[in-house]
Scaffold this motif. Sequence first.
Motif, PDB file in Angstrom:
ATOM      1  N   ASP A 183     -17.880  -3.762   0.893  1.00 13.24           N
ATOM      2  CA  ASP A 183     -18.083  -2.738  -0.136  1.00 13.24           C
ATOM      3  C   ASP A 183     -17.353  -1.459   0.262  1.00 13.24           C
ATOM      4  OD1 ASP A 183     -18.914  -1.123  -2.163  1.00 13.24           O
ATOM      5  OD2 ASP A 183     -21.025  -1.014  -1.527  1.00 13.24           O
ATOM      6  N   GLU A 184     -16.216  -1.217  -0.358  1.00 14.11           N
ATOM      7  CA  GLU A 184     -15.420  -0.051   0.014  1.00 14.11           C
ATOM      8  C   GLU A 184     -15.937   1.230  -0.635  1.00 14.11           C
ATOM      9  OE1 GLU A 184     -13.135   1.505  -2.245  1.00 14.11           O
ATOM     10  OE2 GLU A 184     -13.342   0.124  -3.915  1.00 14.11           O
ATOM     11  N   SER A 185     -16.855   1.104  -1.615  1.00 12.99           N
ATOM     12  CA  SER A 185     -17.377   2.291  -2.292  1.00 12.99           C
ATOM     13  C   SER A 185     -18.301   3.120  -1.389  1.00 12.99           C
ATOM     14  CB  SER A 185     -18.141   1.882  -3.561  1.00 12.99           C
ATOM     15  OG  SER A 185     -19.270   1.099  -3.228  1.00 12.99           O
ATOM     16  N   LYS A 186     -18.826   2.493  -0.324  1.00 13.59           N
ATOM     17  CA  LYS A 186     -19.727   3.212   0.581  1.00 13.59           C
ATOM     18  C   LYS A 186     -18.981   4.162   1.521  1.00 13.59           C
ATOM     19  CE  LYS A 186     -21.534   1.101   4.156  1.00 13.59           C
ATOM     20  NZ  LYS A 186     -22.284   0.151   4.997  1.00 13.59           N
ATOM     21  N   LEU A 187     -17.639   4.041   1.516  1.00 12.40           N
ATOM     22  CA  LEU A 187     -16.834   4.897   2.382  1.00 12.40           C
ATOM     23  C   LEU A 187     -16.099   5.952   1.556  1.00 12.40           C
ATOM     24  CD1 LEU A 187     -15.086   2.610   5.037  1.00 12.40           C
ATOM     25  CD2 LEU A 187     -16.951   4.206   5.383  1.00 12.40           C
ATOM     26  N   PRO A 188     -16.502   7.204   1.657  1.00 15.13           N
ATOM     27  CA  PRO A 188     -15.763   8.264   0.955  1.00 15.13           C
ATOM     28  C   PRO A 188     -14.387   8.488   1.583  1.00 15.13           C
ATOM     29  CG  PRO A 188     -17.509   9.209   2.283  1.00 15.13           C
ATOM     30  CD  PRO A 188     -17.684   7.730   2.348  1.00 15.13           C
ATOM     31  N   GLU A 189     -13.504   9.068   0.819  1.00 16.09           N
ATOM     32  CA  GLU A 189     -12.135   9.291   1.272  1.00 16.09           C
ATOM     33  C   GLU A 189     -12.083  10.094   2.569  1.00 16.09           C
ATOM     34  OE1 GLU A 189      -8.232  11.789  -0.285  1.00 16.09           O
ATOM     35  OE2 GLU A 189      -9.534  10.822  -1.762  1.00 16.09           O
ATOM     36  N   LYS A 190     -12.968  11.080   2.708  1.00 14.39           N
ATOM     37  CA  LYS A 190     -12.935  11.943   3.891  1.00 14.39           C
ATOM     38  C   LYS A 190     -13.180  11.155   5.182  1.00 14.39           C
ATOM     39  CE  LYS A 190     -14.807  16.223   5.830  1.00 14.39           C
ATOM     40  NZ  LYS A 190     -14.818  15.674   7.181  1.00 14.39           N
ATOM     41  N   TYR A 221     -10.760   9.052  10.371  1.00 11.37           N
ATOM     42  CA  TYR A 221     -10.332   8.038  11.342  1.00 11.37           C
ATOM     43  C   TYR A 221      -8.821   8.103  11.552  1.00 11.37           C
ATOM     44  CZ  TYR A 221     -14.751   5.532  11.952  1.00 11.37           C
ATOM     45  OH  TYR A 221     -16.027   5.192  12.307  1.00 11.37           O
ATOM     46  N   TYR A 222      -8.099   8.278  10.473  1.00 19.17           N
ATOM     47  CA  TYR A 222      -6.641   8.366  10.547  1.00 19.17           C
ATOM     48  C   TYR A 222      -6.216   9.549  11.423  1.00 19.17           C
ATOM     49  CZ  TYR A 222      -1.791   8.951   9.069  1.00 19.17           C
ATOM     50  OH  TYR A 222      -0.416   9.104   9.055  1.00 19.17           O
ATOM     51  N   GLU A 223      -6.832  10.696  11.179  1.00 16.25           N
ATOM     52  CA  GLU A 223      -6.486  11.902  11.939  1.00 16.25           C
ATOM     53  C   GLU A 223      -6.909  11.782  13.406  1.00 16.25           C
ATOM     54  OE1 GLU A 223      -4.620  14.230  10.865  1.00 16.25           O
ATOM     55  OE2 GLU A 223      -4.537  13.462   8.805  1.00 16.25           O
ATOM     56  N   SER A 225       0.834  -1.215   0.000  1.00 15.99           N
ATOM     57  CA  SER A 225       0.000   0.000   0.000  1.00 15.99           C
ATOM     58  C   SER A 225       0.861   1.255   0.000  1.00 15.99           C
ATOM     59  CB  SER A 225      -0.923   0.001   1.218  1.00 15.99           C
ATOM     60  OG  SER A 225      -1.708  -1.170   1.258  1.00 15.99           O
ATOM     61  N   SER A 226       0.391   2.262  -0.716  1.00 15.93           N
ATOM     62  CA  SER A 226       1.129   3.520  -0.832  1.00 15.93           C
ATOM     63  C   SER A 226       0.759   4.526   0.259  1.00 15.93           C
ATOM     64  CB  SER A 226       0.876   4.148  -2.206  1.00 15.93           C
ATOM     65  OG  SER A 226      -0.525   4.373  -2.397  1.00 15.93           O
ATOM     66  N   SER A 227      -0.387   4.298   0.916  1.00 17.60           N
ATOM     67  CA  SER A 227      -0.860   5.233   1.940  1.00 17.60           C
ATOM     68  C   SER A 227      -1.900   4.538   2.811  1.00 17.60           C
ATOM     69  CB  SER A 227      -1.484   6.471   1.288  1.00 17.60           C
ATOM     70  OG  SER A 227      -2.647   6.089   0.543  1.00 17.60           O
ATOM     71  N   PHE A 228      -2.330   5.228   3.868  1.00 21.86           N
ATOM     72  CA  PHE A 228      -3.376   4.660   4.717  1.00 21.86           C
ATOM     73  C   PHE A 228      -4.663   4.469   3.926  1.00 21.86           C
ATOM     74  CE2 PHE A 228      -7.023   5.290   7.610  1.00 21.86           C
ATOM     75  CZ  PHE A 228      -6.836   4.191   8.436  1.00 21.86           C
ATOM     76  N   LEU A 229      -5.003   5.426   3.103  1.00 27.34           N
ATOM     77  CA  LEU A 229      -6.212   5.333   2.273  1.00 27.34           C
ATOM     78  C   LEU A 229      -6.148   4.108   1.369  1.00 27.34           C
ATOM     79  CD1 LEU A 229      -8.897   6.639   1.280  1.00 27.34           C
ATOM     80  CD2 LEU A 229      -7.523   7.918  -0.382  1.00 27.34           C
ATOM     81  N   ASP A 230      -5.018   3.933   0.720  1.00 26.81           N
ATOM     82  CA  ASP A 230      -4.832   2.782  -0.167  1.00 26.81           C
ATOM     83  C   ASP A 230      -4.915   1.478   0.625  1.00 26.81           C
ATOM     84  OD1 ASP A 230      -4.240   1.493  -2.617  1.00 26.81           O
ATOM     85  OD2 ASP A 230      -2.109   1.379  -2.087  1.00 26.81           O
ATOM     86  N   TYR A 231      -4.350   1.470   1.823  1.00 29.43           N
ATOM     87  CA  TYR A 231      -4.387   0.286   2.691  1.00 29.43           C
ATOM     88  C   TYR A 231      -5.822  -0.090   3.045  1.00 29.43           C
ATOM     89  CZ  TYR A 231      -3.913  -2.467   6.997  1.00 29.43           C
ATOM     90  OH  TYR A 231      -4.029  -3.442   7.962  1.00 29.43           O
ATOM     91  N   VAL A 232      -6.635   0.887   3.423  1.00 28.80           N
ATOM     92  CA  VAL A 232      -8.025   0.618   3.800  1.00 28.80           C
ATOM     93  C   VAL A 232      -8.813   0.094   2.616  1.00 28.80           C
ATOM     94  CG1 VAL A 232     -10.182   1.668   4.588  1.00 28.80           C
ATOM     95  CG2 VAL A 232      -8.024   2.277   5.703  1.00 28.80           C
ATOM     96  N   ARG A 233      -8.650   0.718   1.450  1.00 27.57           N
ATOM     97  CA  ARG A 233      -9.382   0.288   0.248  1.00 27.57           C
ATOM     98  C   ARG A 233      -9.051  -1.174  -0.094  1.00 27.57           C
ATOM     99  NH1 ARG A 233     -13.295   3.965  -0.335  1.00 27.57           N
ATOM    100  NH2 ARG A 233     -12.622   6.051  -0.957  1.00 27.57           N
ATOM    101  N   LYS A 234      -7.776  -1.500  -0.116  1.00 24.16           N
ATOM    102  CA  LYS A 234      -7.358  -2.864  -0.467  1.00 24.16           C
ATOM    103  C   LYS A 234      -7.807  -3.876   0.579  1.00 24.16           C
ATOM    104  CE  LYS A 234      -3.333  -1.628  -3.288  1.00 24.16           C
ATOM    105  NZ  LYS A 234      -1.856  -1.552  -3.375  1.00 24.16           N
TER     106      LYS A 234
END
Length: 603
Positions: A521-528, A533-535, A504-513
């Motif tokens: 279904d990862e599409s139900k979670l927007p990036e924000k 959660y990370y912040e 993974s390249s980032s936390f966002l990428d890690y969560v999606r994968k």
Amino acid sequence: MAASCPLPVTQDLSTLHAKLQGLLQFLREALSISNAHTVDFYTESLWEKLVDLPPETVLEVLKRSTTEAEARRLDARPLVEAEREPGITDFPKIFCETSQKLVSVEAFALAAKYYSIQNLGICTPFEQLLIALQGNQKQKTGENVKLDEFMNLKKSHEVQAMSELICRIADYYGIKQIIDLGSGKGYLSSYLSLKYGLKVYGIDSSNTNTNGAQERNRKLKKHWHVYHTRSKLDVNELALKMAKENKMQDQIKNQGDIEGVRNNSPADQEMMSTSDFLPDFSSSVISDIRKQMENLHVYSHREENLCFENAFSLIDLLPINAIEPTSSPQILKRRMSEANKERGKTTSESNETYIYSPLTSFITADSELHDIIKDLEDCLMVGLHTCGDLAPNTLRIFTSNSEIKGVCSVGCCYHLLSEEFENPHKECTQEKWGFPMCHYLKEEKWCCGRNARMSACLALERVAVGQGLPTESLFYRAVLQDIIKDCYGITKCDQHVGKIYSKSSSFLDYVRKSLKKLGLDESKLPEKIIMDYYEKYKPRMNELEAFNMLKVVLAPCIETLILLDRLCYLKEQEDTAWSALVKLFDPVKSPRCYAVIALKQQQ
């Protein structure tokens, strides 16, 4: 069989029970930390539940403690008596009596060090055992086989140390047969066979491993023959060359000596030493010896990373006339030919003893060795990093078979051990468990728990030398668990995310994968939302780091408990004449470094 020599004195069963009692007293309070799963760190609010200290304080003390532990390891120093007292018996100073939270990290660290294997004084020094096993026998070194480039440094370190001990025990009993349980790729088995000429049966449950070990051993034998053929040719060529040069030197020197004798008085002639008449090797001859020795070593590196050092004695490299009067080249060649035939005969005979037979079989405590090995005879049973229940089963097989005279077992994968009292209400027909083995812990109905056994595999020594924990990947996984709980309503997930962090390249990428792998279904979670959660948890990452350091510091205590259980079991057996724990490996190179060794009475 080695000449009789007393084996090192080890602690008796009652002394070990006393040490177990103190260790259990500490672990009853501390085990809640080891049994907490890092994945649930934020969802279960583990820091607030278990620790009543700022994470900065915990990190500062534990990092200082691990540094001191590394210094003590290098100096081989146990805790001094003054250090042993605080926090060992006065447990309320470590944990709060009412909340059971950790309140003194200093006392916690001191108690953890006190109950480590090395500090309890239950280990027998490796070198001391080797010397005792050797007795008055001349040390047997076998062929000079170097495998640093054939296997990685960790495996090479383990195999060479363990094989030396196994060979000494085999000599001690005068036996040749070795049974290697969980032999895997056959590194230890091949080494014992090639270096020491032992007859080895390597048993593994995986047919893939067995086939691979068979092919690897075939290549090893091929390189072994190639090496010795080349070595003999090189040595013969060198001897002939040196003999010719020294013959020329002798002729010149003898002529000069005759002239010198004629000119000396009788008294001077009488005082001339024998050394005056011995050949003086020229610098070119010495240079040739050195080059040939180096070539014999370097040549082997070209043979598919397998390195065998020269196994010939110095006499093979010295000029012929250093041992006997110089003969003619024809006589020299004839004598060398005869010597080579004899050496070839010896090599051929010794090669026949290099027997390694990989077998496929799933071993349990009740396995009948006679059904697996048809020519079973007096033997040793060994296991290098035998996984889960195979390590305790190795000890049980040793105690139940009269042919097995000794056992040397280094276990691993403690989390895969079966525990008798882990699920007391669950019906189970299993009779023989991986833990506990000894009567003392069975009477206590002691249970570690899977997470605690998992944490026992953590490597304190590696952390102490700067090989830190993967804090960020653990942090990612703990935050992901909170996302799964809040956004998908899943509190427990049986599926494993695996090694997605490294891809993974980032936390966002890690969560999606991760969500995709878990079938969510990862599409139900927007990036924000994901980044919120990370912040939210990023400022609390040091809590997770401090908590994992607590687990690392506690890990040796849990390993001590598991190994003490096995040692006590062996000391309970009537036919066990001697048993001990021995630190075989450098724990930085190989964290599971302790061998459980037991021997039966010599006949």
